[in-house]
Design a protein around this motif. Sequence first.
Motif, PDB file in Angstrom:
ATOM      1  N   ALA A   1      55.670  14.346  39.307  1.00 36.46           N
ATOM      2  CA  ALA A   1      56.328  13.519  38.716  1.00 36.46           C
ATOM      3  C   ALA A   1      57.287  14.302  37.673  1.00 36.46           C
ATOM      4  N   ALA A   2      56.651  15.279  36.910  1.00 39.12           N
ATOM      5  CA  ALA A   2      57.246  16.117  35.760  1.00 39.12           C
ATOM      6  C   ALA A   2      58.326  17.274  36.538  1.00 39.12           C
ATOM      7  N   SER A   3      57.597  17.597  37.947  1.00 40.15           N
ATOM      8  CA  SER A   3      58.617  18.668  38.564  1.00 40.15           C
ATOM      9  C   SER A   3      59.941  18.173  39.123  1.00 40.15           C
TER      10      SER A   3
ATOM     11  N   ALA B   1      51.183   8.818  48.937  1.00 34.15           N
ATOM     12  CA  ALA B   1      52.406   8.565  48.079  1.00 34.15           C
ATOM     13  C   ALA B   1      52.960   9.600  47.564  1.00 34.15           C
ATOM     14  N   VAL B   2      52.672  11.025  47.133  1.00 38.27           N
ATOM     15  CA  VAL B   2      53.251  12.143  47.124  1.00 38.27           C
ATOM     16  C   VAL B   2      53.971  12.491  48.113  1.00 38.27           C
ATOM     17  N   ARG B   3      53.698  12.537  49.405  1.00 35.51           N
ATOM     18  CA  ARG B   3      54.553  12.812  50.428  1.00 35.51           C
ATOM     19  C   ARG B   3      55.829  11.755  50.653  1.00 35.51           C
ATOM     20  N   THR B   4      55.598  10.556  50.393  1.00 31.22           N
ATOM     21  CA  THR B   4      56.852   9.589  50.403  1.00 31.22           C
ATOM     22  C   THR B   4      57.583   9.877  49.414  1.00 31.22           C
ATOM     23  N   LEU B   5      57.101  10.199  48.215  1.00 29.67           N
ATOM     24  CA  LEU B   5      58.117  10.513  47.079  1.00 29.67           C
ATOM     25  C   LEU B   5      58.941  11.912  47.053  1.00 29.67           C
ATOM     26  N   ILE B   6      58.378  12.775  47.890  1.00 26.26           N
ATOM     27  CA  ILE B   6      59.125  13.966  48.163  1.00 26.26           C
ATOM     28  C   ILE B   6      60.097  13.659  49.347  1.00 26.26           C
TER      29      ILE B   6
ATOM     30  N   GLY C   1      69.164  15.024  48.341  1.00 24.36           N
ATOM     31  CA  GLY C   1      69.699  16.307  49.004  1.00 24.36           C
ATOM     32  C   GLY C   1      68.626  17.507  48.516  1.00 24.36           C
ATOM     33  N   THR C   2      67.569  17.140  47.748  1.00 23.03           N
ATOM     34  CA  THR C   2      66.696  18.174  47.072  1.00 23.03           C
ATOM     35  C   THR C   2      66.136  19.104  48.100  1.00 23.03           C
TER      36      THR C   2
ATOM     37  N   ASP D   1      50.263  17.433  54.813  1.00 17.97           N
ATOM     38  CA  ASP D   1      51.307  17.557  54.062  1.00 17.97           C
ATOM     39  C   ASP D   1      52.418  18.314  54.865  1.00 17.97           C
ATOM     40  N   ILE D   2      52.102  19.423  55.413  1.00 16.21           N
ATOM     41  CA  ILE D   2      53.228  20.032  56.319  1.00 16.21           C
ATOM     42  C   ILE D   2      53.804  19.087  57.533  1.00 16.21           C
ATOM     43  N   GLY D   3      53.032  18.594  57.944  1.00 15.75           N
ATOM     44  CA  GLY D   3      53.413  17.621  59.192  1.00 15.75           C
ATOM     45  C   GLY D   3      54.304  16.400  58.684  1.00 15.75           C
ATOM     46  N   SER D   4      53.977  16.001  57.713  1.00 14.80           N
ATOM     47  CA  SER D   4      54.684  14.956  57.187  1.00 14.80           C
ATOM     48  C   SER D   4      55.895  14.888  56.267  1.00 14.80           C
ATOM     49  N   ILE D   5      55.864  16.239  55.686  1.00 16.35           N
ATOM     50  CA  ILE D   5      57.009  16.343  54.927  1.00 16.35           C
ATOM     51  C   ILE D   5      58.057  17.362  55.314  1.00 16.35           C
ATOM     52  N   CYS D   6      57.522  18.424  56.053  1.00 17.72           N
ATOM     53  CA  CYS D   6      58.526  19.593  56.238  1.00 17.72           C
ATOM     54  C   CYS D   6      59.299  19.595  57.706  1.00 17.72           C
TER      55      CYS D   6
END
Length: 339
Positions: free
Chosen positions: A166-168, A192-197, A205-206, A217-222
């Motif tokens: 969250a802080a980042s 939840a973290v993956r959804t947030l990112i 557009g971050t 993490d890799i599969g669901s974010i990148c």
Amino acid sequence: MIVAEELVKEFRRYERGPGLRGSLAGLFTRRHQIVRAVAGVSFRIPAGTKVAYVGANGAGKSTTIKLLTGIMRPTAGRCLVDGREPHRERRATAAVIGAVFGHRSQLWWDLPVGDSFRILRRIYDIPDPVYRRNMARFRELLDLDALGTTPVRQLSLGQRMRAEVAASLLHDPAVVFLDEPTIGLDLTLKEAVRTLINQVNAELGTTVMLTSHDIGDIGSICDQVLVVNEGAVVHQGSMADLLRTADTRTVVFDHGTDRPVAGALALLETGLPGVRAVPDGPGRIRVDFPVPRWSARQVMAFVLEHFDVTECFAPEPDLETVLRRVYATRATVASGGSG
Ligand SMILES: Nc1ncnc2c1ncn2[C@@H]1O[C@H](COP(=O)(O)OP(=O)(O)OP(=O)(O)O)[C@@H](O)[C@H]1O
């Protein structure tokens, strides 16, 4: 945009003999060895991309992130983050980036999380609506209120990581570096973290640069993947391109439970030389076949011709298997790709 051009980082590792005698001798003779943690890495990550920066332990990932966040200065080459050289313009870079280091806290150790956030709000001069919007998002997805007034030092690893992520993102950074951001989180919180990112990337557009040993993490974010080995990039391209490099693919089918499995497996392995057929639960068979010797279409055609199937499908190649093979690739055969 993140750019690395022939980026090199070397460390001196001092050698010391064994035992007390070795330690004492080491005080007078400073023999050292040069460790090339980052060995001439070049890449371009376009703004708005979510890239996984992956490689085996010791491949040089954390060191690259430290160079990109300005914590370390390169031995040679250069890097640019949002147009700035991070180690030369640390303040200006810090204003536009966020970072999570799973093994190190960015928060004030003796303060409750809420106080850290209020300090960050002042440091980054975050406008009220942005602060409120982001805090509401973090509360909803990461259950931040549950962290209460406990000082950061007394939080569990999982609780602290929620606060770190969250802080980042609090100041709407243009680029966020996430070094093992889901370490210590249970499955629900990882999700939840993956959804947030993903949400932040889609809305603002971050640019996201993630290092993780967690395939989920890799599969669901990148959408992009950069693979490093021995400090150099060995693969850069889209996730789809990476999966297409799989040398083994799979077809799974249901043929009912009445047929003897041993005969079915033998029929597959004889009819399709080079494949491996194994039972995959009651009435179901998995066929692993070498690519490009066989294609999914050929294997499926064989299955449909010889079996009375109720279901037959070719799942995506297994990311973990593909990565394991690419990790072993030597730097000299770096493959192309986008970026
Ligand atoms: N401060 C340092 N002094 C000396 N050597 C270092 C230093 N930091 C890293 N190294 C060495 O540089 C190499 C790359 O380390 P780095 O931490 O960047 O790898 P990594 O890919 O992040 O690994 P992991 O997946 O295990 O976190 C390793 O051989 C490591 O021992």
